[in-house]
Design an enzyme around this catalytic site. Structure first.
Site, PDB file in Angstrom:
ATOM      1  N   ASP A  95       0.790  -1.233   0.000  1.00 32.07           N
ATOM      2  CA  ASP A  95       0.000   0.000   0.000  1.00 32.07           C
ATOM      3  C   ASP A  95       0.821   1.280   0.000  1.00 32.07           C
ATOM      4  OD1 ASP A  95       1.128   0.087   2.495  1.00 32.07           O
ATOM      5  OD2 ASP A  95      -0.664  -0.572   3.550  1.00 32.07           O
ATOM      6  N   GLU A 117       0.068  -9.012  -1.301  1.00 30.77           N
ATOM      7  CA  GLU A 117      -0.599  -8.433  -0.124  1.00 30.77           C
ATOM      8  C   GLU A 117      -1.814  -7.605  -0.574  1.00 30.77           C
ATOM      9  OE1 GLU A 117       1.645  -7.320   3.709  1.00 30.77           O
ATOM     10  OE2 GLU A 117       0.680  -5.439   3.197  1.00 30.77           O
ATOM     11  N   GLU A 131      -2.252   5.192   2.583  1.00 32.28           N
ATOM     12  CA  GLU A 131      -2.132   3.772   2.226  1.00 32.28           C
ATOM     13  C   GLU A 131      -3.452   3.141   1.804  1.00 32.28           C
ATOM     14  OE1 GLU A 131      -0.725   5.180   4.877  1.00 32.28           O
ATOM     15  OE2 GLU A 131       1.422   4.845   4.621  1.00 32.28           O
ATOM     16  N   HIS A 207       5.596   5.851  13.237  1.00 26.89           N
ATOM     17  CA  HIS A 207       6.098   6.644  12.108  1.00 26.89           C
ATOM     18  C   HIS A 207       5.000   7.132  11.166  1.00 26.89           C
ATOM     19  CE1 HIS A 207       5.300   3.766   8.827  1.00 26.89           C
ATOM     20  NE2 HIS A 207       5.470   2.846   9.759  1.00 26.89           N
ATOM     21  N   ARG A 209       2.201   8.627   8.745  1.00 26.92           N
ATOM     22  CA  ARG A 209       1.915  10.029   8.373  1.00 26.92           C
ATOM     23  C   ARG A 209       0.752  10.603   9.174  1.00 26.92           C
ATOM     24  NH1 ARG A 209       4.820   9.616   3.741  1.00 26.92           N
ATOM     25  NH2 ARG A 209       5.413  11.561   2.707  1.00 26.92           N
ATOM     26  N   HIS A 240      12.410   5.912  13.243  1.00 27.19           N
ATOM     27  CA  HIS A 240      12.351   6.093  11.783  1.00 27.19           C
ATOM     28  C   HIS A 240      13.167   7.309  11.375  1.00 27.19           C
ATOM     29  CE1 HIS A 240      10.581   6.751   7.820  1.00 27.19           C
ATOM     30  NE2 HIS A 240       9.876   5.637   7.918  1.00 27.19           N
TER      31      HIS A 240
HETATM   32  C1  UD1 Z   1       6.538   5.066   3.795  1.00 23.77           C
HETATM   33  C2  UD1 Z   1       5.162   4.603   3.293  1.00 23.77           C
HETATM   34  C3  UD1 Z   1       4.398   3.922   4.421  1.00 23.77           C
HETATM   35  C4  UD1 Z   1       5.222   2.843   5.082  1.00 23.77           C
HETATM   36  C5  UD1 Z   1       6.571   3.402   5.495  1.00 23.77           C
HETATM   37  C6  UD1 Z   1       7.446   2.306   6.044  1.00 23.77           C
HETATM   38  C7  UD1 Z   1       4.050   5.989   1.614  1.00 23.77           C
HETATM   39  C8  UD1 Z   1       3.256   7.197   1.360  1.00 23.77           C
HETATM   40  N1  UD1 Z   1       4.391   5.767   2.890  1.00 23.77           N
HETATM   41  O1  UD1 Z   1       6.272   6.082   4.757  1.00 23.77           O
HETATM   42  O2  UD1 Z   1       3.224   3.355   3.888  1.00 23.77           O
HETATM   43  O3  UD1 Z   1       4.551   2.396   6.234  1.00 23.77           O
HETATM   44  O4  UD1 Z   1       7.219   3.971   4.341  1.00 23.77           O
HETATM   45  O5  UD1 Z   1       8.495   2.799   6.802  1.00 23.77           O
HETATM   46  O6  UD1 Z   1       4.382   5.266   0.696  1.00 23.77           O
HETATM   47  N2  UD1 Z   1      13.965   8.775   5.187  1.00 23.77           N
HETATM   48  C9  UD1 Z   1      15.344   8.721   5.170  1.00 23.77           C
HETATM   49  N3  UD1 Z   1      15.957   7.526   4.860  1.00 23.77           N
HETATM   50  C10 UD1 Z   1      15.264   6.399   4.599  1.00 23.77           C
HETATM   51  C11 UD1 Z   1      13.847   6.451   4.637  1.00 23.77           C
HETATM   52  C12 UD1 Z   1      13.228   7.648   4.914  1.00 23.77           C
HETATM   53  O7  UD1 Z   1      16.002   9.713   5.403  1.00 23.77           O
HETATM   54  O8  UD1 Z   1      15.873   5.348   4.341  1.00 23.77           O
HETATM   55  C13 UD1 Z   1      13.301  10.066   5.496  1.00 23.77           C
HETATM   56  C14 UD1 Z   1      13.343  11.063   4.333  1.00 23.77           C
HETATM   57  O9  UD1 Z   1      13.499  12.354   4.829  1.00 23.77           O
HETATM   58  C15 UD1 Z   1      11.927  10.927   3.724  1.00 23.77           C
HETATM   59  C16 UD1 Z   1      11.113  10.667   4.984  1.00 23.77           C
HETATM   60  O10 UD1 Z   1      11.919   9.827   5.791  1.00 23.77           O
HETATM   61  O11 UD1 Z   1      11.530  12.071   3.020  1.00 23.77           O
HETATM   62  C17 UD1 Z   1       9.749  10.048   4.771  1.00 23.77           C
HETATM   63  O12 UD1 Z   1       9.820   8.903   3.928  1.00 23.77           O
HETATM   64  P1  UD1 Z   1       8.490   8.426   3.119  1.00 23.77           P
HETATM   65  O13 UD1 Z   1       8.815   7.203   2.367  1.00 23.77           O
HETATM   66  O14 UD1 Z   1       7.932   9.565   2.372  1.00 23.77           O
HETATM   67  O15 UD1 Z   1       7.451   8.167   4.266  1.00 23.77           O
HETATM   68  P2  UD1 Z   1       7.379   7.019   5.357  1.00 23.77           P
HETATM   69  O16 UD1 Z   1       6.752   7.609   6.564  1.00 23.77           O
HETATM   70  O17 UD1 Z   1       8.685   6.349   5.461  1.00 23.77           O
HETATM   71  N1  UDP Z   2      11.700  -2.995  11.134  1.00 21.64           N
HETATM   72  C1  UDP Z   2      13.067  -3.104  11.026  1.00 21.64           C
HETATM   73  N2  UDP Z   2      13.843  -2.230  11.718  1.00 21.64           N
HETATM   74  C2  UDP Z   2      13.338  -1.254  12.498  1.00 21.64           C
HETATM   75  C3  UDP Z   2      11.924  -1.150  12.600  1.00 21.64           C
HETATM   76  C4  UDP Z   2      11.124  -2.019  11.893  1.00 21.64           C
HETATM   77  O1  UDP Z   2      13.572  -3.983  10.333  1.00 21.64           O
HETATM   78  O2  UDP Z   2      14.119  -0.500  13.081  1.00 21.64           O
HETATM   79  C5  UDP Z   2      10.843  -3.913  10.370  1.00 21.64           C
HETATM   80  C6  UDP Z   2       9.738  -4.608  11.110  1.00 21.64           C
HETATM   81  O3  UDP Z   2      10.182  -5.804  11.701  1.00 21.64           O
HETATM   82  C7  UDP Z   2       8.715  -4.851  10.008  1.00 21.64           C
HETATM   83  C8  UDP Z   2       8.895  -3.656   9.116  1.00 21.64           C
HETATM   84  O4  UDP Z   2      10.188  -3.128   9.409  1.00 21.64           O
HETATM   85  O5  UDP Z   2       9.057  -5.983   9.241  1.00 21.64           O
HETATM   86  C9  UDP Z   2       7.820  -2.648   9.370  1.00 21.64           C
HETATM   87  O6  UDP Z   2       8.151  -1.493   8.699  1.00 21.64           O
HETATM   88  P1  UDP Z   2       7.478  -0.109   8.997  1.00 21.64           P
HETATM   89  O7  UDP Z   2       6.978  -0.059  10.389  1.00 21.64           O
HETATM   90  O8  UDP Z   2       8.465   0.914   8.552  1.00 21.64           O
HETATM   91  O9  UDP Z   2       6.294  -0.072   7.943  1.00 21.64           O
HETATM   92  P2  UDP Z   2       4.794  -0.607   7.945  1.00 21.64           P
HETATM   93  O10 UDP Z   2       4.796  -2.045   8.279  1.00 21.64           O
HETATM   94  O11 UDP Z   2       4.055   0.230   8.929  1.00 21.64           O
HETATM   95  O12 UDP Z   2       4.329  -0.318   6.559  1.00 21.64           O
END
Ligand code: UD1
Ligand code: UDP
Length: 366
Positions: A95, A117, A131, A207, A209, A240
């Site tokens: 999602d 999924e 999502e 984490h 949004r 995160h």
């Molecule tokens: C995204 C997904 C969410 C998922 C989550 C898993 C969307 C809209 N959201 O949200 O569904 O649950 O990933 O974690 O697709 N950043 C870093 N390094 C990284 C990753 C992120 O610096 O490796 C920072 C960046 O500033 C980035 C921000 O995190 O702009 C947000 O990342 P983004 O993928 O937009 O949103 P998530 O909250 O991670």
């Molecule tokens: N996870 C990880 N390291 C972390 C936190 C989470 O490997 O520091 C793993 C966790 O076990 C799960 C996945 O990341 O498999 C969940 O990711 P996240 O919470 O970012 O996204 P969501 O599941 O909410 O989409």
């Protein structure tokens, strides 16, 4: 058959890598892996843990990126790759905005999309945001549906999607074969210093949004209250990398001795941490599926869930995002051993660890 697998965030990678490894074992399948790079460091951690090498990385991540830039960057950058590779099918997962944008890009090239999924729903398009809409739209575009559970299949059916739906289990359960070890030594030193026998370790993540801002502040306030009240509890919070998360978390929880704020850990550390924790508090989707496998109670820091199976089985409880509700729910599990034992049983509604095999079989049967 050329199968083009696209993913871009940590949870997609954790759930797609076991499938990629299975696809690569098949002689009749050529598997091409394309990362959108929606995540960067957090994605690399997973690729390294599974030892999967990508063929393409669109490297779209920007600091504090918006939904619009994620979507448009993927659409623009993936088009030439799809035109060059001309796959028979594109597989996307779950999602995220990566999933939806990649599915749309494949549709524009008239390439069939398989949704791994598929069929999870809350029924509220603003929660989780974005999502719920991402998965609805991805399911509209897809022509093959890999639903983790019968409930997910029913959700699809209620939207008129009845063909090419395969109930496979969730590939996250497959991932445990690669990650969980009884004699595991953590690679993050902060985790090696934890004493799991004398203190009750609560693993915490948040984490989402829709939780940014006040809801995340409420979560942190409740956690702080519990930490101050219970000296034998240690919170571990791999925070995160989103700066909008880190600003609030370090502000409220930065100076409490029994709250360990650490950087995201790799999936090997994470799964082995879950296995050793007293309980989990999270707004994550994936953790709601993983923790019940280890028999660990989960308090979900959200107002709803698209994963009702473990709630019905009694190991997951949705507690909302109000400070007092979170505090009271955590307190109950810490004070009342009966309440704890009622939730702490291992259940596995998400599969038997063979979801990837079933997806490969379904692809080959076409
Ligand atoms: C995204 C997904 C969410 C998922 C989550 C898993 C969307 C809209 N959201 O949200 O569904 O649950 O990933 O974690 O697709 N950043 C870093 N390094 C990284 C990753 C992120 O610096 O490796 C920072 C960046 O500033 C980035 C921000 O995190 O702009 C947000 O990342 P983004 O993928 O937009 O949103 P998530 O909250 O991670
Ligand atoms: N996870 C990880 N390291 C972390 C936190 C989470 O490997 O520091 C793993 C966790 O076990 C799960 C996945 O990341 O498999 C969940 O990711 P996240 O919470 O970012 O996204 P969501 O599941 O909410 O989409």
């Amino acid at each position: 058959m050329k199968v083009f697998v696209v993913f871009g965030t940590r949870p997609e990678a954790i759930k797609m890598c076991p499938l990629v490894l299975k696809l690569k074992e098949e002689r009749n399948i050529e598997c091409v892996v394309c990362l959108t790079g929606q995540h960067k460091e957090m994605l690399k951690q997973v690729m390294d843990a599974f030892d999967v090498q990508e063929d393409y990385n669109l490297e779209i991540m920007k600091d504090r990126q918006t939904l619009t830039t994620i979507t448009t960057s993927i659409l623009e950058k993936i088009e030439p790759v799809l035109q060059k590779e001309k796959p028979d099918v594109v597989l996307v997962h779950g999602d995220t905005t990566t999933s939806y944008a990649a599915a749309l890009a494949a549709f524009y090239q008239q390439i069939p999309v398989g949704h791994v999924e598929a069929g999870l729903r809350t029924g509220n398009i603003y929660s989780p945001f974005p999502e719920e809409m991402n998965r609805l739209l991805t399911d509209r575009i897809s022509t093959m549906f890999f639903a983790p559970t019968e409930d997910n299949k029913k959700n699809l059916s209620s939207e008129g999607i009845n063909n090419n739906v395969f109930v496979t289990g969730n590939t996250v359960i497959d991932a445990f074969q690669y990650t969980v070890k009884s004699d595991y030594k953590f690679s993050d030193e902060a985790l090696n210093t934890l004493d799991f026998s004398s203190s009750r370790v609560i693993t915490l993540t948040a984490h989402r949004r829709e939780n940014l801002g006040q809801p995340l502040r409420n979560i942190c306030n409740a956690v702080k209250k519990i930490a101050v009240e219970y000296a034998d509890v240690t919170f571990v919070y791999p925070v995160h990398l989103n700066p909008a998360v880190r600003d609030v978390v370090f502000d409220v929880l930065g100076n409490v001795s029994n709250i360990k704020l650490i950087d995201p850990v790799d999936v090997l550390d994470m799964h082995n941490l879950l296995a050793r924790s007293f309980m989990i508090m999270t707004d994550s989707g994936g953790l709601q599926e993983e923790a019940p496998h280890f028999g660990k109670p989960v308090l979900v820091l959200r107002t709803e869930t698209e994963r009702p199976e473990a709630v019905e089985a009694g190991t997951v409880k949705v507690v909302g995002v109000e400070e007092n509700d979170i505090y009271e729910s955590a307190k109950k599990l810490l004070d009342d051993s009966d309440a704890y034992e009622n939730m702490a049983h291992a259940i596995n509604p998400y599969g038997d660890g063979r979801a990837s095999e079933r997806i490969v079989e379904a692809l080959l049967s076409r």
